[in-house]
Motif scaffolding. Sequence first.
Motif, PDB file in Angstrom:
ATOM      1  N   TYR A  34      -7.669   3.282  10.309  1.00 24.15           N
ATOM      2  CA  TYR A  34      -6.794   3.410   9.576  1.00 24.15           C
ATOM      3  C   TYR A  34      -5.781   2.308   9.343  1.00 24.15           C
ATOM      4  O   TYR A  34      -4.737   2.331   8.678  1.00 24.15           O
ATOM      5  N   ILE A  35      -5.727   1.109  10.116  1.00 17.46           N
ATOM      6  CA  ILE A  35      -5.147  -0.034  10.154  1.00 17.46           C
ATOM      7  C   ILE A  35      -4.793  -0.527   8.799  1.00 17.46           C
ATOM      8  O   ILE A  35      -3.873  -0.879   8.254  1.00 17.46           O
ATOM      9  N   PRO A  36      -6.113  -0.719   7.986  1.00 18.63           N
ATOM     10  CA  PRO A  36      -6.012  -1.412   6.742  1.00 18.63           C
ATOM     11  C   PRO A  36      -5.264  -0.282   5.751  1.00 18.63           C
ATOM     12  O   PRO A  36      -4.508  -0.972   4.892  1.00 18.63           O
ATOM     13  N   VAL A  37      -5.158   0.899   6.146  1.00 21.81           N
ATOM     14  CA  VAL A  37      -4.353   1.726   4.922  1.00 21.81           C
ATOM     15  C   VAL A  37      -3.025   1.509   5.259  1.00 21.81           C
ATOM     16  O   VAL A  37      -2.235   1.448   4.189  1.00 21.81           O
ATOM     17  N   VAL A  38      -2.457   1.432   6.341  1.00 22.07           N
ATOM     18  CA  VAL A  38      -1.041   0.957   6.664  1.00 22.07           C
ATOM     19  C   VAL A  38      -0.617  -0.308   6.159  1.00 22.07           C
ATOM     20  O   VAL A  38       0.189  -0.424   5.610  1.00 22.07           O
ATOM     21  N   ASN A  39      -1.779  -1.262   6.149  1.00 26.10           N
ATOM     22  CA  ASN A  39      -1.537  -2.489   5.686  1.00 26.10           C
ATOM     23  C   ASN A  39      -1.512  -2.617   4.298  1.00 26.10           C
ATOM     24  O   ASN A  39      -0.643  -3.293   3.761  1.00 26.10           O
ATOM     25  N   ALA A  40      -2.257  -1.798   3.616  1.00 20.92           N
ATOM     26  CA  ALA A  40      -2.188  -1.952   2.145  1.00 20.92           C
ATOM     27  C   ALA A  40      -1.124  -0.993   1.489  1.00 20.92           C
ATOM     28  O   ALA A  40      -0.433  -1.593   0.669  1.00 20.92           O
ATOM     29  N   ALA A  41      -0.629  -0.008   2.307  1.00 18.69           N
ATOM     30  CA  ALA A  41       0.587   0.809   1.904  1.00 18.69           C
ATOM     31  C   ALA A  41       1.776  -0.084   1.944  1.00 18.69           C
ATOM     32  O   ALA A  41       2.587  -0.239   1.085  1.00 18.69           O
ATOM     33  N   ASP A  42       1.983  -1.004   2.841  1.00 14.61           N
ATOM     34  CA  ASP A  42       3.062  -1.742   3.291  1.00 14.61           C
ATOM     35  C   ASP A  42       2.729  -2.977   2.082  1.00 14.61           C
ATOM     36  O   ASP A  42       3.876  -3.361   1.713  1.00 14.61           O
ATOM     37  N   PRO A 101       4.697  -3.161  11.276  1.00 17.06           N
ATOM     38  CA  PRO A 101       3.156  -3.721  11.414  1.00 17.06           C
ATOM     39  C   PRO A 101       2.764  -2.962  12.459  1.00 17.06           C
ATOM     40  O   PRO A 101       3.217  -2.284  13.373  1.00 17.06           O
ATOM     41  N   VAL A 102       1.185  -2.834  12.450  1.00 16.68           N
ATOM     42  CA  VAL A 102       0.565  -2.167  13.532  1.00 16.68           C
ATOM     43  C   VAL A 102       0.350  -3.217  14.674  1.00 16.68           C
ATOM     44  O   VAL A 102      -0.353  -4.388  14.415  1.00 16.68           O
ATOM     45  N   ASP A 103       0.570  -2.914  15.885  1.00 13.31           N
ATOM     46  CA  ASP A 103       0.434  -3.868  16.967  1.00 13.31           C
ATOM     47  C   ASP A 103      -0.998  -3.476  17.446  1.00 13.31           C
ATOM     48  O   ASP A 103      -1.191  -2.301  17.734  1.00 13.31           O
ATOM     49  N   THR A 104      -1.794  -4.341  17.688  1.00 10.77           N
ATOM     50  CA  THR A 104      -3.563  -4.141  18.132  1.00 10.77           C
ATOM     51  C   THR A 104      -3.551  -4.362  19.421  1.00 10.77           C
ATOM     52  O   THR A 104      -4.717  -4.692  19.724  1.00 10.77           O
ATOM     53  N   GLY A 105      -2.759  -4.784  20.164  1.00 13.78           N
ATOM     54  CA  GLY A 105      -2.803  -5.315  21.565  1.00 13.78           C
ATOM     55  C   GLY A 105      -3.803  -4.465  22.536  1.00 13.78           C
ATOM     56  O   GLY A 105      -4.833  -4.686  23.123  1.00 13.78           O
ATOM     57  N   ALA A 106      -3.195  -3.390  22.667  1.00 16.68           N
ATOM     58  CA  ALA A 106      -3.735  -2.133  23.569  1.00 16.68           C
ATOM     59  C   ALA A 106      -3.953  -1.106  22.671  1.00 16.68           C
ATOM     60  O   ALA A 106      -3.391   0.236  22.967  1.00 16.68           O
ATOM     61  N   GLY A 107      -5.155  -1.130  21.818  1.00 16.62           N
ATOM     62  CA  GLY A 107      -4.891   0.155  20.790  1.00 16.62           C
ATOM     63  C   GLY A 107      -4.295   0.026  19.595  1.00 16.62           C
ATOM     64  O   GLY A 107      -3.713  -1.167  19.513  1.00 16.62           O
ATOM     65  N   ALA A 108      -4.171   0.836  18.862  1.00 22.55           N
ATOM     66  CA  ALA A 108      -3.366   0.588  17.552  1.00 22.55           C
ATOM     67  C   ALA A 108      -2.080   1.106  17.621  1.00 22.55           C
ATOM     68  O   ALA A 108      -2.038   2.555  17.671  1.00 22.55           O
ATOM     69  N   PHE A 109      -1.017   0.794  17.506  1.00 23.23           N
ATOM     70  CA  PHE A 109       0.189   1.530  17.677  1.00 23.23           C
ATOM     71  C   PHE A 109       1.188   0.751  16.448  1.00 23.23           C
ATOM     72  O   PHE A 109       1.169  -0.346  16.102  1.00 23.23           O
ATOM     73  N   PHE A 110       2.225   1.437  16.212  1.00 25.44           N
ATOM     74  CA  PHE A 110       3.279   1.144  15.274  1.00 25.44           C
ATOM     75  C   PHE A 110       4.447   2.139  15.508  1.00 25.44           C
ATOM     76  O   PHE A 110       4.222   3.092  15.912  1.00 25.44           O
ATOM     77  N   THR A 111       5.871   1.437  15.104  1.00 27.99           N
ATOM     78  CA  THR A 111       6.857   2.264  15.359  1.00 27.99           C
ATOM     79  C   THR A 111       7.132   2.584  13.822  1.00 27.99           C
ATOM     80  O   THR A 111       7.499   1.789  13.098  1.00 27.99           O
ATOM     81  N   PHE A 112       7.822   3.932  13.910  1.00 31.75           N
ATOM     82  CA  PHE A 112       8.187   4.546  12.316  1.00 31.75           C
ATOM     83  C   PHE A 112       9.287   5.420  12.821  1.00 31.75           C
ATOM     84  O   PHE A 112       9.320   6.294  13.691  1.00 31.75           O
ATOM     85  N   TYR A 137      -1.739   6.788  -0.370  1.00 34.48           N
ATOM     86  CA  TYR A 137      -2.258   6.595   0.997  1.00 34.48           C
ATOM     87  C   TYR A 137      -1.889   7.690   1.781  1.00 34.48           C
ATOM     88  O   TYR A 137      -0.977   8.416   1.916  1.00 34.48           O
ATOM     89  N   ILE A 138      -3.051   8.080   2.840  1.00 34.73           N
ATOM     90  CA  ILE A 138      -2.935   9.164   3.647  1.00 34.73           C
ATOM     91  C   ILE A 138      -3.677   8.589   4.912  1.00 34.73           C
ATOM     92  O   ILE A 138      -4.766   8.208   4.867  1.00 34.73           O
ATOM     93  N   PHE A 139      -2.976   9.097   6.086  1.00 33.70           N
ATOM     94  CA  PHE A 139      -3.659   8.677   7.398  1.00 33.70           C
ATOM     95  C   PHE A 139      -3.119   9.405   8.485  1.00 33.70           C
ATOM     96  O   PHE A 139      -2.013   9.750   8.523  1.00 33.70           O
ATOM     97  N   PRO A 140      -3.704   9.810   9.540  1.00 30.27           N
ATOM     98  CA  PRO A 140      -3.453  10.482  10.645  1.00 30.27           C
ATOM     99  C   PRO A 140      -3.019   9.609  11.744  1.00 30.27           C
ATOM    100  O   PRO A 140      -3.381   8.461  11.736  1.00 30.27           O
ATOM    101  N   ALA A 141      -1.860  10.340  12.554  1.00 27.90           N
ATOM    102  CA  ALA A 141      -1.336   9.420  13.481  1.00 27.90           C
ATOM    103  C   ALA A 141      -0.937  10.279  14.880  1.00 27.90           C
ATOM    104  O   ALA A 141      -0.686  11.574  14.585  1.00 27.90           O
ATOM    105  N   LEU A 142      -0.794  10.032  15.793  1.00 33.26           N
ATOM    106  CA  LEU A 142      -0.357  10.907  17.162  1.00 33.26           C
ATOM    107  C   LEU A 142       0.515  10.134  17.760  1.00 33.26           C
ATOM    108  O   LEU A 142       0.926   8.777  17.879  1.00 33.26           O
ATOM    109  N   LEU A 143       1.665  11.051  18.183  1.00 34.51           N
ATOM    110  CA  LEU A 143       2.720  10.635  18.877  1.00 34.51           C
ATOM    111  C   LEU A 143       2.319   9.716  20.077  1.00 34.51           C
ATOM    112  O   LEU A 143       1.389  10.397  20.798  1.00 34.51           O
ATOM    113  N   ALA A 144       2.519   8.609  20.341  1.00 36.93           N
ATOM    114  CA  ALA A 144       2.319   7.682  21.446  1.00 36.93           C
ATOM    115  C   ALA A 144       2.244   8.272  22.774  1.00 36.93           C
ATOM    116  O   ALA A 144       3.520   8.856  22.871  1.00 36.93           O
ATOM    117  N   GLY A 145       1.391   8.275  23.619  1.00 38.66           N
ATOM    118  CA  GLY A 145       1.721   8.889  25.200  1.00 38.66           C
ATOM    119  C   GLY A 145       1.188  10.346  24.805  1.00 38.66           C
ATOM    120  O   GLY A 145       1.273  11.090  25.819  1.00 38.66           O
TER     121      GLY A 145
END
Length: 120
Positions: free
Chosen positions: A95-103, A73-84, A23-31
């Motif tokens: 990319y939410i399904p990618v994170v969910n599938a990896a987990d 898990p990915v929080d989808t309340g106000a955008g898609a966020f996760f803590t790692f 699995y591979i996906f891009p992410a951005l540091l929140a904020g």
Amino acid sequence: MPVPRQLRERCREFLGLTEEIRYIFPALLAGGGAHFVFVVTDGAITVVTTGIFSRTTPKAVWGTYPRRTRIGPVDTGAGAFFTFAGNDFELDDEYIPVVNAADAEIFARETLPEDPLPEL
């Protein structure tokens, strides 16, 4: 949208010779801030930074974690966020399904769909 092949190949340079990307996906540091690519293999989760100005040029390994580390898990309340690893990341909805599938592959294997072409 899948991660471009060129980015996959560039990230492969930061992995061991025998590791295969699952699995591979891009992410951005929140904020705002640095961009990252999460690369999940059978043995590890490698987080590669691409810096502030690029999403497609991997620069260095930010961290490597055991494969049994949960990404979501990915929080989808106000955008898609996760803590790692104690940091909040933002990712595109696609990319939410990618994170969910990896987990799910590690923590809930029974929820994964059956392989439609197991002979390949």
